[in-house]
Design a protein around this motif. Sequence first.
Motif: not given
Length: 64
Positions: A36-47
């Motif tokens: 799911q692309r949304i998690w590939a985008v949100l993950g680095p933001l959370v990192v």
Amino acid sequence: MKGWLPLTLGLLAVVGGAVWTVQGLGYVEGSVMTDQRIWAVLGPLVVLAGLVALWFGLRVRRRR
């Protein structure tokens, strides 16, 4: 004890964001988050947010 909370939350955010990223990219299977692309985008933001929290926690601890 100042600084422990941001350090702990920052570390959890870095680890959690990294897991979200690899799940979003499809490297970890068995989850609704896989590919799911949304998690590939949100993950680095959370990192990134976790790294900021770690930096803040380290800075607070050094001032003491």
